[in-house]
Design an enzyme around this catalytic site. Structure first.
Site, short mmCIF file in Angstrom:
data_model
loop_
_atom_site.label_atom_id
_atom_site.label_comp_id
_atom_site.label_asym_id
_atom_site.label_seq_id
_atom_site.Cartn_x
_atom_site.Cartn_y
_atom_site.Cartn_z
N ASN A 148 0.80 -1.23 0.00
CA ASN A 148 0.00 0.00 0.00
C ASN A 148 0.83 1.27 0.00
O ASN A 148 0.35 2.35 0.33
CB ASN A 148 -0.98 0.00 1.17
CG ASN A 148 -0.29 -0.14 2.52
OD1 ASN A 148 0.93 0.02 2.63
ND2 ASN A 148 -1.06 -0.43 3.56
N ARG A 286 2.57 6.57 12.34
CA ARG A 286 1.87 6.03 13.51
C ARG A 286 1.62 7.17 14.50
O ARG A 286 2.49 8.01 14.73
CB ARG A 286 2.68 4.92 14.19
CG ARG A 286 2.74 3.61 13.41
CD ARG A 286 1.37 2.97 13.27
NE ARG A 286 1.38 1.71 12.54
CZ ARG A 286 1.11 1.57 11.25
NH1 ARG A 286 0.86 2.65 10.51
NH2 ARG A 286 1.12 0.39 10.67
N GLN A 315 -6.37 2.95 18.22
CA GLN A 315 -7.28 2.90 17.08
C GLN A 315 -8.28 1.78 17.28
O GLN A 315 -7.86 0.67 17.64
CB GLN A 315 -6.50 2.69 15.78
CG GLN A 315 -5.72 3.92 15.37
CD GLN A 315 -5.07 3.80 13.99
OE1 GLN A 315 -4.34 4.70 13.57
NE2 GLN A 315 -5.32 2.72 13.28
N HIS A 334 -8.02 6.04 9.92
CA HIS A 334 -6.85 5.42 9.27
C HIS A 334 -7.25 4.84 7.91
O HIS A 334 -7.67 3.69 7.81
CB HIS A 334 -6.28 4.33 10.17
CG HIS A 334 -4.90 3.90 9.80
ND1 HIS A 334 -4.12 3.13 10.62
CD2 HIS A 334 -4.15 4.13 8.69
CE1 HIS A 334 -2.95 2.89 10.03
NE2 HIS A 334 -2.95 3.48 8.85
#
Length: 380
Positions: A148, A286, A315, A334
């Site tokens: 990704n 992060r 998260q 996210h």
């Protein structure tokens, strides 16, 4: 692009030894219990047949796994002693999770997971796993390296432009029925000529620098490794060995480093004070790399002129997370690395590693985060 991909493929991680108690990776004969933890798509599941990264489509591997006699449990319920994941910890063999809805694999969970052999990250970034505990237990941890990185780099470029042009303030005016050009333009700038520094220049950092070059910025990068001269010439980026010397030069700072014990909380009050006043920060790396309170205070004081990212800690972010309410932010959930294109790549990569696991074959070398008790160098 071909050169970049070849260079990335040639990078093989080095590892540091931990002296583990080894659990055999290769699957023994018989049915395996595989648990996947993903976010729920709910009403959006039916809107795109390629939306494979959710609970509902479960990476598109359910039929394949079950046809081979394996058990595949999928859930989004991952927190607390009574969650669905916790019920399966004692007898699962493989746990799959994603950075977008991470199953936090603690030392306590590893200790309970007597049959566990393999921890897979469908995506990039395995800091939701206690890597020291995984290494000590002889577990294998792997991710779909590179799956990704284009998605994240494109998202970072978008966020830079959103902050530089003060886009969110203008959008909010439209939503609220207002029209006040001055309220937007007093802090809207061009990107050309600005100094942009990336803290970390791995796969994502390099892609971002390549995409920024046409904007005629002054590009800087700090990393533990200097890029080869060909990549430096291609991007026009200048290496900065001393991070503290680079930061005050930057109009925009982009965080592109992994979360480790060394980087956790790195951008604290003292580090933020070294930044140029009004600096713009993009963080898709992060959330825990930043000191949460220090970022919020700096956005309120104007030390940080704008902050955008899609990563939080924990998260999903709780409703009272202070970053939701701080001024001059352009935060989202996210999402940067879970585009449909990326989902298809990390689903295919996860299937490939499971197939290799069943056959007793090694994974692509760059995918290993923990192997035979050794942790990849970028997580040291």
């Amino acid at each position: 692009m071909a050169m970049m991909m070849n260079a990335a493929a040639s990078v093989i991680k080095t590892f540091a030894s931990i002296s583990p108690m080894t659990r055999a990776l290769h699957a023994s004969p018989g049915s395996k219990k595989i648990v996947g933890v993903f976010y729920k798509a709910n009403e959006y599941a039916s809107k795109n047949p390629n939306f494979v990264g959710s609970v509902e489509r479960a990476l598109g591997i359910r039929d394949w796994l079950e046809s081979q006699g394996h058990q595949y449990i999928v859930t989004d319920d991952k927190e607390g002693p009574d969650c669905e994941l916790e019920k399966h910890i004692p007898d699962l063999h493989v746990l799959i999770s994603t950075p977008f809805h991470p199953a936090y694999v603690t030392a306590e969970r590893i200790k309970k997971a007597k049959n566990l052999q393999l921890l897979l990250t469908a995506g990039v970034g395995s800091d939701h796993i206690d890597l020291q505990a995984a290494a000590a237990a002889g577990l294998t941890v792997a991710e779909v390296t590179g799956s990704n990185v284009v998605s994240v780099a494109e998202d970072e470029l978008m966020r830079i432009l959103i902050l530089v042009r003060n886009f969110v303030a203008g959008h909010n005016q439209v939503v609220n029925g207002d029209w006040n050009v001055a309220g937007i333009s007093y802090r809207s700038y061009e990107l050309e000529g600005k100094t942009v520094g990336t803290v970390g220049a791995g796969r994502i950092g390099k892609l971002l620098l390549q995409r920024l070059k046409p904007f005629n910025c002054n590009l800087l990068y700090h990393d533990r490794l200097k890029m080869d001269s060909e990549m430096e010439a291609q991007t026009g980026a200048k290496f900065e060995e001393d991070l503290d010397a680079m930061l005050p030069k930057c109009d925009v700072v982009v965080i592109n480093m992994p979360l480790t014990e060394k980087t956790k909380g790195m951008f604290n009050k003292e580090k933020i004070a070294k930044l140029k006043k009004g600096v713009l920060i993009v963080n898709n790396a992060r959330g825990a790399i930043m000191d949460t309170e220090a970022v919020a205070e700096a956005c309120s004081s104007g030390q940080i002129g704008g902050y955008s990212g899609d990563v939080w800690y924990p998260q999903p972010a709780p409703k009272d997370h202070i970053w939701r309410y701080m001024p001059n932010q352009a935060m989202t959930p996210h999402i940067s690395g879970t585009t449909i294109d990326a989902q298809l790549r990390y689903a295919a990569g996860t299937k490939d590693m499971l197939d290799r696991y069943f056959k007793g074959e090694d994974f692509p070398a760059q995918n290993y985060i923990v192997k035979e008790g050794k942790i990849a160098s970028q997580y040291q």
